[in-house]
Design an enzyme around this catalytic site. Structure first.
Site, PDB file in Angstrom:
ATOM      1  N   ASP A  33       0.848  -1.191   0.000  1.00  0.00           N
ATOM      2  CA  ASP A  33       0.000   0.000   0.000  1.00  0.00           C
ATOM      3  C   ASP A  33       0.890   1.250   0.000  1.00  0.00           C
ATOM      4  N   ASP A  59       4.168   1.436  -4.207  1.00  0.00           N
ATOM      5  CA  ASP A  59       3.195   1.853  -5.215  1.00  0.00           C
ATOM      6  C   ASP A  59       2.935   0.710  -6.198  1.00  0.00           C
ATOM      7  N   ALA A  79      -6.615   1.735  -5.171  1.00  0.00           N
ATOM      8  CA  ALA A  79      -7.238   2.658  -6.123  1.00  0.00           C
ATOM      9  C   ALA A  79      -7.411   4.021  -5.474  1.00  0.00           C
ATOM     10  N   THR A 120     -15.965  -1.909  -9.865  1.00  0.00           N
ATOM     11  CA  THR A 120     -17.148  -1.267  -9.289  1.00  0.00           C
ATOM     12  C   THR A 120     -18.337  -1.295 -10.248  1.00  0.00           C
ATOM     13  N   ASP A 121     -19.538  -1.228  -9.696  1.00  0.00           N
ATOM     14  CA  ASP A 121     -20.737  -1.134 -10.541  1.00  0.00           C
ATOM     15  C   ASP A 121     -20.810   0.202 -11.270  1.00  0.00           C
ATOM     16  N   GLU A 122     -19.997   1.183 -10.842  1.00  0.00           N
ATOM     17  CA  GLU A 122     -20.071   2.512 -11.476  1.00  0.00           C
ATOM     18  C   GLU A 122     -19.625   2.488 -12.935  1.00  0.00           C
ATOM     19  N   TYR A 144     -13.591   9.072 -12.071  1.00  0.00           N
ATOM     20  CA  TYR A 144     -13.303   7.853 -11.288  1.00  0.00           C
ATOM     21  C   TYR A 144     -13.835   6.622 -12.031  1.00  0.00           C
ATOM     22  N   SER A 147     -11.924   5.765 -15.091  1.00  0.00           N
ATOM     23  CA  SER A 147     -10.613   5.141 -14.828  1.00  0.00           C
ATOM     24  C   SER A 147     -10.793   3.671 -14.447  1.00  0.00           C
ATOM     25  N   LYS A 148     -11.849   3.348 -13.725  1.00  0.00           N
ATOM     26  CA  LYS A 148     -12.095   1.947 -13.369  1.00  0.00           C
ATOM     27  C   LYS A 148     -12.516   1.162 -14.618  1.00  0.00           C
ATOM     28  N   ASN A 173     -22.258  -0.168  -3.572  1.00  0.00           N
ATOM     29  CA  ASN A 173     -21.726   0.664  -2.476  1.00  0.00           C
ATOM     30  C   ASN A 173     -21.527  -0.130  -1.183  1.00  0.00           C
ATOM     31  N   ARG A 276     -23.694  17.043  -7.119  1.00  0.00           N
ATOM     32  CA  ARG A 276     -22.425  16.562  -7.679  1.00  0.00           C
ATOM     33  C   ARG A 276     -22.535  16.642  -9.204  1.00  0.00           C
TER      34      ARG A 276
HETATM   35  P1  NAD Z   1      -9.959   3.336  -0.149  1.00  0.00           P
HETATM   36  O1  NAD Z   1      -9.815   4.657  -0.804  1.00  0.00           O
HETATM   37  O2  NAD Z   1     -10.499   3.265   1.242  1.00  0.00           O
HETATM   38  O3  NAD Z   1      -8.542   2.583  -0.120  1.00  0.00           O
HETATM   39  C1  NAD Z   1      -7.669   2.572  -1.215  1.00  0.00           C
HETATM   40  C2  NAD Z   1      -6.311   2.086  -0.730  1.00  0.00           C
HETATM   41  O4  NAD Z   1      -5.418   2.024  -1.857  1.00  0.00           O
HETATM   42  C3  NAD Z   1      -5.639   3.025   0.298  1.00  0.00           C
HETATM   43  O5  NAD Z   1      -5.095   2.269   1.366  1.00  0.00           O
HETATM   44  C4  NAD Z   1      -4.530   3.701  -0.501  1.00  0.00           C
HETATM   45  O6  NAD Z   1      -3.422   4.079   0.296  1.00  0.00           O
HETATM   46  C5  NAD Z   1      -4.170   2.608  -1.499  1.00  0.00           C
HETATM   47  N1  NAD Z   1      -3.525   3.125  -2.727  1.00  0.00           N
HETATM   48  C6  NAD Z   1      -3.947   4.163  -3.503  1.00  0.00           C
HETATM   49  N2  NAD Z   1      -3.114   4.336  -4.537  1.00  0.00           N
HETATM   50  C7  NAD Z   1      -2.158   3.363  -4.437  1.00  0.00           C
HETATM   51  C8  NAD Z   1      -1.030   3.013  -5.216  1.00  0.00           C
HETATM   52  N3  NAD Z   1      -0.704   3.694  -6.334  1.00  0.00           N
HETATM   53  N4  NAD Z   1      -0.275   1.959  -4.823  1.00  0.00           N
HETATM   54  C9  NAD Z   1      -0.579   1.262  -3.693  1.00  0.00           C
HETATM   55  N5  NAD Z   1      -1.622   1.567  -2.917  1.00  0.00           N
HETATM   56  C10 NAD Z   1      -2.418   2.598  -3.272  1.00  0.00           C
HETATM   57  O7  NAD Z   1     -10.832   2.470  -1.147  1.00  0.00           O
HETATM   58  P2  NAD Z   1     -11.922   1.328  -0.854  1.00  0.00           P
HETATM   59  O8  NAD Z   1     -13.233   1.951  -0.631  1.00  0.00           O
HETATM   60  O9  NAD Z   1     -11.352   0.401   0.139  1.00  0.00           O
HETATM   61  O10 NAD Z   1     -11.967   0.620  -2.288  1.00  0.00           O
HETATM   62  C11 NAD Z   1     -11.109  -0.455  -2.596  1.00  0.00           C
HETATM   63  C12 NAD Z   1     -11.389  -0.920  -4.019  1.00  0.00           C
HETATM   64  O11 NAD Z   1     -12.751  -1.342  -4.124  1.00  0.00           O
HETATM   65  C13 NAD Z   1     -11.200   0.181  -5.070  1.00  0.00           C
HETATM   66  O12 NAD Z   1     -10.639  -0.400  -6.218  1.00  0.00           O
HETATM   67  C14 NAD Z   1     -12.621   0.645  -5.386  1.00  0.00           C
HETATM   68  O13 NAD Z   1     -12.697   1.106  -6.710  1.00  0.00           O
HETATM   69  C15 NAD Z   1     -13.396  -0.644  -5.200  1.00  0.00           C
HETATM   70  N6  NAD Z   1     -14.800  -0.497  -4.799  1.00  0.00           N
HETATM   71  C16 NAD Z   1     -15.139   0.283  -3.726  1.00  0.00           C
HETATM   72  C17 NAD Z   1     -16.485   0.340  -3.326  1.00  0.00           C
HETATM   73  C18 NAD Z   1     -16.920   1.170  -2.137  1.00  0.00           C
HETATM   74  O14 NAD Z   1     -18.107   1.325  -1.914  1.00  0.00           O
HETATM   75  N7  NAD Z   1     -16.008   1.712  -1.343  1.00  0.00           N
HETATM   76  C19 NAD Z   1     -17.461  -0.363  -4.042  1.00  0.00           C
HETATM   77  C20 NAD Z   1     -17.078  -1.139  -5.147  1.00  0.00           C
HETATM   78  C21 NAD Z   1     -15.733  -1.205  -5.502  1.00  0.00           C
HETATM   79  O1  DAU Z   2     -21.030   1.993  -6.384  1.00  0.00           O
HETATM   80  C1  DAU Z   2     -19.749   1.678  -5.923  1.00  0.00           C
HETATM   81  C2  DAU Z   2     -19.027   2.968  -5.596  1.00  0.00           C
HETATM   82  O2  DAU Z   2     -19.604   3.457  -4.389  1.00  0.00           O
HETATM   83  C3  DAU Z   2     -17.524   2.783  -5.433  1.00  0.00           C
HETATM   84  O3  DAU Z   2     -16.975   2.402  -6.667  1.00  0.00           O
HETATM   85  C4  DAU Z   2     -16.849   4.078  -4.953  1.00  0.00           C
HETATM   86  O4  DAU Z   2     -15.476   3.839  -4.685  1.00  0.00           O
HETATM   87  C5  DAU Z   2     -17.542   4.534  -3.685  1.00  0.00           C
HETATM   88  O5  DAU Z   2     -16.997   5.774  -3.279  1.00  0.00           O
HETATM   89  C6  DAU Z   2     -19.052   4.667  -3.903  1.00  0.00           C
HETATM   90  O6  DAU Z   2     -19.351   5.763  -4.806  1.00  0.00           O
HETATM   91  P1  DAU Z   2     -20.576   6.783  -4.556  1.00  0.00           P
HETATM   92  O7  DAU Z   2     -20.271   8.036  -5.253  1.00  0.00           O
HETATM   93  O8  DAU Z   2     -21.878   6.141  -4.815  1.00  0.00           O
HETATM   94  O9  DAU Z   2     -20.433   6.944  -2.944  1.00  0.00           O
HETATM   95  P2  DAU Z   2     -20.484   8.218  -1.979  1.00  0.00           P
HETATM   96  O10 DAU Z   2     -20.441   7.691  -0.582  1.00  0.00           O
HETATM   97  O11 DAU Z   2     -19.500   9.258  -2.347  1.00  0.00           O
HETATM   98  O12 DAU Z   2     -21.931   8.806  -2.268  1.00  0.00           O
HETATM   99  C7  DAU Z   2     -23.098   8.016  -2.100  1.00  0.00           C
HETATM  100  C8  DAU Z   2     -24.289   8.847  -2.543  1.00  0.00           C
HETATM  101  O13 DAU Z   2     -24.452   9.931  -1.626  1.00  0.00           O
HETATM  102  C9  DAU Z   2     -24.126   9.495  -3.905  1.00  0.00           C
HETATM  103  O14 DAU Z   2     -25.382   9.528  -4.570  1.00  0.00           O
HETATM  104  C10 DAU Z   2     -23.669  10.904  -3.599  1.00  0.00           C
HETATM  105  C11 DAU Z   2     -24.376  11.208  -2.285  1.00  0.00           C
HETATM  106  N1  DAU Z   2     -23.637  12.118  -1.378  1.00  0.00           N
HETATM  107  C12 DAU Z   2     -22.341  11.839  -1.081  1.00  0.00           C
HETATM  108  C13 DAU Z   2     -21.610  12.656  -0.245  1.00  0.00           C
HETATM  109  C14 DAU Z   2     -20.164  12.351   0.057  1.00  0.00           C
HETATM  110  C15 DAU Z   2     -24.284  13.213  -0.808  1.00  0.00           C
HETATM  111  O15 DAU Z   2     -25.485  13.454  -1.057  1.00  0.00           O
HETATM  112  N2  DAU Z   2     -23.563  14.030   0.012  1.00  0.00           N
HETATM  113  C16 DAU Z   2     -22.248  13.820   0.318  1.00  0.00           C
HETATM  114  O16 DAU Z   2     -21.651  14.632   1.066  1.00  0.00           O
END
Ligand code: NAD
Ligand code: DAU
Length: 342
Positions: A33, A59, A79, A120-122, A144, A147-148, A173, A276
């Site tokens: 990480d 990295d 990521a 991700t589903d995005e 974002y 890029s995914k 999510n 947003r």
């Molecule tokens: P996060 O932002 O909490 O964690 C990302 C981690 O990656 C961090 O520890 C960061 O230090 C590390 N990182 C970033 N750039 C790096 C690099 N170049 N080399 C090595 N390490 C690096 O993210 P998360 O929410 O845990 O998401 C993890 C994965 O799951 C991501 O690929 C995200 O796209 C995917 N995902 C997230 C969600 C969600 O709801 N959070 C849903 C679906 C998929």
């Molecule tokens: O669907 C999977 C994705 O879910 C992952 O790939 C992403 O890494 C993760 O961040 C998440 O993306 P979202 O954009 O859906 O999550 P976020 O928590 O940022 O926002 C959830 C919803 O809430 C979205 O519709 C935006 C809204 N929102 C978010 C924030 C931060 C608000 O209304 N206010 C806020 O301040």
């Protein structure tokens, strides 16, 4: 099995490491990480002294570093993950999410090892109606998501061209312990506890499907152990909710946990703010393939998962107070200052 877990100091990666160490007594984990703003070794304090775990700061774009490590499979959680930050500056997203995945693909190609790419589903864009399947077109709307989607296409190309044994998961999510406070659910919990305004983008009617993080971790693990090379697996729990409904439900539960009464007025913190840019209206996927082929299904009910999550943030104040006292506030001001009229 020696697993290289990338991004293991983040939210989902750290939950995965904890899960895998307890589920598989024979596995050894190398956590690679870079420790960006989202990476936090405190997420792994309870397992850091395990004889089956080691941490390497580095990295995923560093090919030389990867060449020197010994492992049988790669799980790529690393990521840049926050949509709002990708709107402010897309460059780190292209570097880590695209160039980083490419480096891991080259490593997997050279070693002949398995790669599970956590996507991700995005990547499917906004679901106006119905559910996305693994064959739905990729129509990403944020930098974002683009890029995914790009990284997913690279994975596909390396499977087709070089026969790399890679699989992709596309999850909805996540919520649960150790999620960075920039994401909606922890942001609502922390702002409610601190009596700060809760910013709701647009009309609050955007819909997300919420899954407890442990269920996602089990899905990634099922794909690693039982998935078919070259396949994509959608992961979700069918727990769709408009944001405003989720926020009201959260505030009710937080008030209960803190022993507050309705008169204490947590709902008065709700503040509708400028939307947003490019905000996807709805995410919804069909998880039938992973359920049918790998026998996985989401097991944590929302009621149970969200109560555990709220309690975790209430009980782990030191964890989040450290985060919100540092660099994070600079981001918070840029993202919300104008929106909240400050
Ligand atoms: P996060 O932002 O909490 O964690 C990302 C981690 O990656 C961090 O520890 C960061 O230090 C590390 N990182 C970033 N750039 C790096 C690099 N170049 N080399 C090595 N390490 C690096 O993210 P998360 O929410 O845990 O998401 C993890 C994965 O799951 C991501 O690929 C995200 O796209 C995917 N995902 C997230 C969600 C969600 O709801 N959070 C849903 C679906 C998929
Ligand atoms: O669907 C999977 C994705 O879910 C992952 O790939 C992403 O890494 C993760 O961040 C998440 O993306 P979202 O954009 O859906 O999550 P976020 O928590 O940022 O926002 C959830 C919803 O809430 C979205 O519709 C935006 C809204 N929102 C978010 C924030 C931060 C608000 O209304 N206010 C806020 O301040």
């Amino acid at each position: 099995m020696r697993l290289l877990v990338t991004g293991g100091a983040g939210f989902i990666g750290s939950n995965y490491i904890r899960y895998a160490l307890s589920a598989h007594p024979d596995c050894y984990i190398i956590n690679l990480d870079r420790l960006t703003y989202a990476g936090n070794l405190e997420n792994l304090k309870d397992i850091e002294s395990s004889a089956r775990y080691e941490f390497i700061k580095g990295d995923i774009c560093d090919r030389k570093l990867l060449e020197d490590l010994e492992f049988d499979a790669i799980l790529n959680f690393a990521a840049e993950s926050h949509v709002d930050r990708s709107i402010l500056d897309a460059a780190p997203f292209l570097q880590t999410n695209i160039a980083g995945t490419h480096t891991l693909l080259e490593t997997a190609r050279q070693r002949g090892c398995i790669l599970v790419h956590v996507s991700t589903d995005e990547v499917y864009g906004s679901a106006e109606k119905g559910l996305f399947s693994e064959n739905s077109p990729l129509l990403p709307n944020s930098p974002y998501a683009a890029s995914k989607a790009s990284s997913d296409l690279l994975v596909r190309a390396y499977v087709e061209t070089h026969g790399v044994r890679a699989m992709i998961t596309r999850c909805t999510n996540n919520y649960g312990p150790y999620q960075f406070p920039e994401k909606l659910i922890p942001l609502v919990i922390l702002n409610a506890i601190s009596g700060k305004p809760i910013p709701v983008y647009g009309d609050g009617m955007n819909v997300r499907d919420w899954i407890y993080v442990e269920d996602h971790c089990r899905a990634v693990d099922a794909v690693l152990h039982r998935g078919r090379a070259g396949e994509i697996y959608n992961v979700g729990s069918g727990n769709e909710m408009p944001n405003i409904e989720l926020i009201r439900l959260l505030l009710g539960k937080i008030a209960d946990e803190l022993g507050m009464h309705e008169k204490d007025g947590l709902s008065g913190l709700i503040t509708f703010v400028k939307d947003r840019k490019g905000h996807d209206r709805r995410y919804a996927i069909d998880p039938a393939k992973i359920e049918r082929e790998l026998g996985w299904r989401a097991e944590t009910g929302f009621e149970d998962g969200i109560t555990r999550t709220i309690r975790w943030y209430i009980d782990n104040r030191r964890w989040w107070e450290r985060i919100i006292s540092g660099e994070y506030m600079k981001y918070y001001d840029v993202q919300y200052g104008e929106r909240l009229g400050r």
